[in-house]
Design an enzyme around this catalytic site. Structure first.
Site, PDB file in Angstrom:
ATOM      1  N   LYS A   1     -49.118 -68.680   8.650  1.00 58.85           N
ATOM      2  CA  LYS A   1     -47.869 -67.949   8.321  1.00 58.85           C
ATOM      3  C   LYS A   1     -47.720 -67.870   6.716  1.00 58.85           C
ATOM      4  O   LYS A   1     -47.353 -68.676   6.181  1.00 58.85           O
ATOM      5  CB  LYS A   1     -46.744 -68.689   8.864  1.00 58.85           C
TER       6      LYS A   1
ATOM      7  N   CYS B   1     -47.116 -75.159  -9.146  1.00 53.20           N
ATOM      8  CA  CYS B   1     -46.713 -76.463  -8.673  1.00 53.20           C
ATOM      9  C   CYS B   1     -47.361 -77.522  -9.820  1.00 53.20           C
ATOM     10  O   CYS B   1     -46.418 -78.713 -10.238  1.00 53.20           O
ATOM     11  CB  CYS B   1     -46.825 -77.095  -7.427  1.00 53.20           C
TER      12      CYS B   1
ATOM     13  N   GLU C   1     -37.492 -79.046 -10.641  1.00 53.25           N
ATOM     14  CA  GLU C   1     -38.368 -78.273 -10.656  1.00 53.25           C
ATOM     15  C   GLU C   1     -37.892 -76.759 -10.932  1.00 53.25           C
ATOM     16  O   GLU C   1     -36.963 -76.300 -10.194  1.00 53.25           O
ATOM     17  CB  GLU C   1     -39.331 -78.118  -9.586  1.00 53.25           C
TER      18      GLU C   1
HETATM   19  N1  LIG Z   1     -45.221 -76.410  -4.935  1.00 55.62           N
HETATM   20  C1  LIG Z   1     -45.385 -75.131  -4.835  1.00 55.62           C
HETATM   21  O1  LIG Z   1     -46.590 -74.918  -4.873  1.00 55.62           O
HETATM   22  C2  LIG Z   1     -44.351 -74.126  -4.656  1.00 55.62           C
HETATM   23  C3  LIG Z   1     -43.191 -74.550  -4.987  1.00 55.62           C
HETATM   24  N2  LIG Z   1     -42.190 -73.620  -4.545  1.00 55.62           N
HETATM   25  C4  LIG Z   1     -40.838 -73.881  -5.084  1.00 55.62           C
HETATM   26  O2  LIG Z   1     -40.001 -73.551  -4.032  1.00 55.62           O
HETATM   27  C5  LIG Z   1     -38.729 -72.760  -4.582  1.00 55.62           C
HETATM   28  C6  LIG Z   1     -38.455 -71.670  -3.567  1.00 55.62           C
HETATM   29  O3  LIG Z   1     -39.796 -70.944  -3.137  1.00 55.62           O
HETATM   30  P1  LIG Z   1     -40.107 -70.489  -1.635  1.00 55.62           P
HETATM   31  O4  LIG Z   1     -41.179 -69.627  -1.641  1.00 55.62           O
HETATM   32  O5  LIG Z   1     -38.750 -70.049  -0.971  1.00 55.62           O
HETATM   33  O6  LIG Z   1     -40.530 -71.742  -0.982  1.00 55.62           O
HETATM   34  P2  LIG Z   1     -40.267 -72.282   0.410  1.00 55.62           P
HETATM   35  O7  LIG Z   1     -40.651 -73.688   0.547  1.00 55.62           O
HETATM   36  O8  LIG Z   1     -39.158 -71.815   1.088  1.00 55.62           O
HETATM   37  O9  LIG Z   1     -41.655 -71.421   1.184  1.00 55.62           O
HETATM   38  C7  LIG Z   1     -43.050 -72.053   1.277  1.00 55.62           C
HETATM   39  C8  LIG Z   1     -43.312 -71.217   2.606  1.00 55.62           C
HETATM   40  O10 LIG Z   1     -42.513 -72.171   3.675  1.00 55.62           O
HETATM   41  C9  LIG Z   1     -41.993 -71.013   4.672  1.00 55.62           C
HETATM   42  N3  LIG Z   1     -40.599 -71.824   5.092  1.00 55.62           N
HETATM   43  C10 LIG Z   1     -39.477 -71.545   4.730  1.00 55.62           C
HETATM   44  N4  LIG Z   1     -38.713 -72.095   5.396  1.00 55.62           N
HETATM   45  C11 LIG Z   1     -39.334 -72.807   6.297  1.00 55.62           C
HETATM   46  C12 LIG Z   1     -38.841 -73.725   7.289  1.00 55.62           C
HETATM   47  N5  LIG Z   1     -37.563 -74.141   7.804  1.00 55.62           N
HETATM   48  N6  LIG Z   1     -39.678 -74.261   8.210  1.00 55.62           N
HETATM   49  C13 LIG Z   1     -41.124 -73.817   8.019  1.00 55.62           C
HETATM   50  N7  LIG Z   1     -41.541 -72.849   6.942  1.00 55.62           N
HETATM   51  C14 LIG Z   1     -40.660 -72.597   6.348  1.00 55.62           C
HETATM   52  C15 LIG Z   1     -41.796 -69.722   3.794  1.00 55.62           C
HETATM   53  O11 LIG Z   1     -41.769 -68.860   4.715  1.00 55.62           O
HETATM   54  C16 LIG Z   1     -43.089 -69.913   3.017  1.00 55.62           C
HETATM   55  O12 LIG Z   1     -44.340 -69.411   3.968  1.00 55.62           O
HETATM   56  C17 LIG Z   1     -39.550 -72.170  -5.705  1.00 55.62           C
HETATM   57  O13 LIG Z   1     -38.415 -71.824  -6.647  1.00 55.62           O
HETATM   58  C18 LIG Z   1     -40.190 -73.409  -6.355  1.00 55.62           C
HETATM   59  O14 LIG Z   1     -39.555 -74.301  -6.909  1.00 55.62           O
HETATM   60  C19 LIG Z   1     -42.515 -72.457  -4.170  1.00 55.62           C
HETATM   61  C20 LIG Z   1     -43.738 -72.025  -3.872  1.00 55.62           C
HETATM   62  C21 LIG Z   1     -44.726 -72.941  -4.223  1.00 55.62           C
HETATM   63  O1  LIG Z   2     -52.863 -75.353 -10.611  1.00 54.51           O
HETATM   64  C1  LIG Z   2     -53.656 -74.724  -9.766  1.00 54.51           C
HETATM   65  O2  LIG Z   2     -54.607 -74.213  -9.724  1.00 54.51           O
HETATM   66  C2  LIG Z   2     -52.922 -74.765  -8.388  1.00 54.51           C
HETATM   67  C3  LIG Z   2     -51.451 -74.843  -8.486  1.00 54.51           C
HETATM   68  C4  LIG Z   2     -50.873 -75.288  -6.965  1.00 54.51           C
HETATM   69  O3  LIG Z   2     -51.536 -75.692  -6.086  1.00 54.51           O
HETATM   70  C5  LIG Z   2     -49.402 -74.626  -6.778  1.00 54.51           C
HETATM   71  O4  LIG Z   2     -48.672 -74.340  -7.859  1.00 54.51           O
HETATM   72  O5  LIG Z   2     -49.075 -74.474  -5.633  1.00 54.51           O
END
Ligand SMILES: NC(=O)C1=CN([C@@H]2O[C@H](COP(=O)(O)OP(=O)(O)OC[C@H]3O[C@@H](n4cnc5c(N)ncnc54)[C@H](O)[C@@H]3O)[C@@H](O)[C@H]2O)C=CC1
Ligand SMILES: O=C(O)CCC(=O)C(=O)O
Length: 488
Positions: free
Chosen positions: A180, A289, A390
């Site tokens: 997904k 991240c 973050e």
């Molecule tokens: N650490 C990382 O790599 C990431 C962090 N983020 C953080 O999250 C914030 C919001 O971004 P989003 O894309 O909305 O992140 P999110 O955590 O909502 O989404 C990530 C994935 O989880 C899915 N998801 C959402 N709700 C869910 C649930 N209840 N159960 C299972 N899966 C679910 C989403 O559809 C997407 O595929 C960003 O502003 C950022 O701070 C976002 C993307 C990557």
């Molecule tokens: O820094 C990278 O290459 C990967 C970062 C990452 O895993 C993310 O932002 O979700």
């Protein structure tokens, strides 16, 4: 696999067939550099579609897990070659769909190819050990078996690399997958699955179900036939995924946020430190991240570092990632833009000094996209929101420190622990930092971002579920160990 009506509609891939969602609903995936540009229509699936995908994955499991490791690796090799051939097209789709610049998207797609090749090789490596038994007539050894059906839930910020660093090891070790992707990057995800289909992956081994987090994401987490869930995304959602997985006894793996520090000491090469801060903090518009967020600078070099940083940041060209002059593209969505702007407002309200940036960019054609200026704050205190949460945007917080001890204490004073870096020439300082900083990825004289696929990746504290992805570490999540004793 796709329907052409001017703008393509991208379908789910279930049991080896491209199918529309049972809901009949689609949504537009738009270009964040120009909201009027629809990249494609993607499916808004319902629980029925998920049920079919899980059934297909369950069905394919006995066939797939019985293939030999090298045989499974062969599929990954073929997929790598196809992705390599389509790299330009897929990188362009990525840039158009989630905004990172084309060179970044090309780099990520090349990383995807390398990931597939690495895990193709995994099919040839050992999966167990022989351990001396107390019974001299017995043979004791470990072997590994796949988990079963694995749910892969991914974000939009690395729409090729993250799905592949989860799916490639899942497949190499004999699992089948329900995938997904994030709604914001579902077209790019579809193209990855097209590569898998072209590589001849048997029906049901990977199933793509597009849709919302609440319906499909949560449906995966709660599904009794899904044995493991691998998730990258926000802490808020990740925490919920973990709790629900524990409640039904499923294995899970979470990669979540960071609030990553760089420490610049007075003996640092300031030009390198500036370059790494800019690259680590602002590439992909800070939507990593592993992005640098807090910059701790020792008093003696604070002013020269600040001046160099500001003059470098002011040179940054913001624009459409397809334009070769662009260094920084848009944020992924209107929602993400508003979120970043609200953090910037909070920074000002709480008393930080805005040194540069801070505005939405709306001049000319930029008004149709989600562009924000690269932003630098100073006078940031550890209790401010911008020093603790973050942001996931191009925002740097400068914090003056007097000693390494102070920098380490402040760097560690957040709930996150993903990546951290230091700039110094002193080996003693390097060693103290490596030992004491709370981070799963520790970098010396290098930027905080920059994950290498052959090494373990994951965070401490609330940045992860304390598990590691990538490299050989992936085997720990995607397999279970069996300890076997045999007596003749
Ligand atoms: N650490 C990382 O790599 C990431 C962090 N983020 C953080 O999250 C914030 C919001 O971004 P989003 O894309 O909305 O992140 P999110 O955590 O909502 O989404 C990530 C994935 O989880 C899915 N998801 C959402 N709700 C869910 C649930 N209840 N159960 C299972 N899966 C679910 C989403 O559809 C997407 O595929 C960003 O502003 C950022 O701070 C976002 C993307 C990557
Ligand atoms: O820094 C990278 O290459 C990967 C970062 C990452 O895993 C993310 O932002 O979700």
């Amino acid at each position: 696999m796709t329907m052409t009506t001017g703008i393509q509609t991208y379908l789910n891939y279930i049991g080896g067939k491209w199918v529309p969602a049972s809901t009949g609903e689609v949504e537009a995936s738009i270009n964040p550099a120009n909201r009027h540009d629809v990249v494609g229509y993607v499916q808004i699936s319902g629980r029925d579609d998920l049920e079919k995908a899980v059934a297909a994955a369950k069905n394919a499991l006995s066939f797939w897990r019985k293939r030999s490791g090298p045989e499974r690796g062969e599929f990954l090799h073929r997929m790598a070659n196809i992705l390599e051939r389509r790299a330009d097209e897929i990188a362009k789709t990525m840039t158009r769909e989630m905004g990172k610049t084309l060179p970044e998207a090309k780099g990520e797609t090349a990383r995807g190819v390398a990931l597939l090749r690495y895990y193709a090789g995994e099919g040839m490596r050992k999966v167990g050990d022989v351990i001396p038994s107390t019974d001299s007539g017995g043979l004791m050894f470990t072997t590994r078996v796949p988990l079963g059906v694995v749910g892969v839930i991914t974000p939009w910020n690395f729409p090729v690399a993250i799905p592949l660093w989860k799916m490639a090891p899942a497949l190499a070790y004999g699992n089948t997958v329900v995938f997904k992707p994030a709604e914001e990057a579902a077209v790019t995800a579809t193209k990855l699955v097209e590569c898998m289909e072209e590589a001849g992956l048997p029906a049901g081994v990977v199933n793509l179900v597009m849709g919302s987090g609440l319906v499909i994401g949560q449906g995966i987490v709660d599904h009794p036939d899904i044995s493991g869930i691998t998730f990258t995304g926000s802490n808020e959602v990740g925490r919920r995924v973990g709790q629900r997985a524990v409640a039904r006894g499923a294995k899970y793996q979470l990669e979540m946020g960071g609030k990553n520090p760089v420490i610049v000491l007075e003996d640092a090469d300031l030009d390198r430190a500036v370059e790494a801060t800019v690259s680590g903090g602002l590439r992909t518009s800070g939507q990593k991240c592993t992005a640098t967020s807090r910059v701790f600078v020792q008093g003696a070099v604070y002013d020269p570092f600040k001046e160099k940083l500001l003059s470098r940041v002011k040179e940054i060209q913001v624009g459409d990632g397809m334009d070769p002059r662009t260094w920084m593209g848009p944020l992924v969505s209107e929602e993400q833009l508003q979120r970043v702007l609200s953090y910037i407002r909070k920074g000002v309200e709480e008393g930080a000094t805005l040194l540069c940036g801070g505005r939405r960019l709306e001049e000319g054609h930029l008004k149709d996209g989600f562009f924000v200026e690269p932003t630098v704050f100073e006078d940031v205190t550890p209790d401010m929101t911008i020093a603790r949460e973050e942001i996931f945007g191009p925002v740097l917080a400068l914090i003056r420190v007097e000693t390494l001890e102070e920098a380490l204490r402040l760097a560690n004073d957040v709930p996150y622990g993903l990546s951290a870096s230091i700039f110094t020439r002193d080996i003693g300082n390097m060693l103290s930092f490596i030992d004491e900083v709370d981070a799963g990825l520790v970098r010396v004289n290098a930027e905080t971002a920059g994950v290498e696929l052959q090494a373990p990746f994951g965070g401490m504290k609330q940045s992860s579920s304390h598990s590691r992805e990538q490299g050989r570490a992936a085997i720990e999540f995607f397999t279970s160990i069996k300890t076997v004793f045999v007596k003749g």
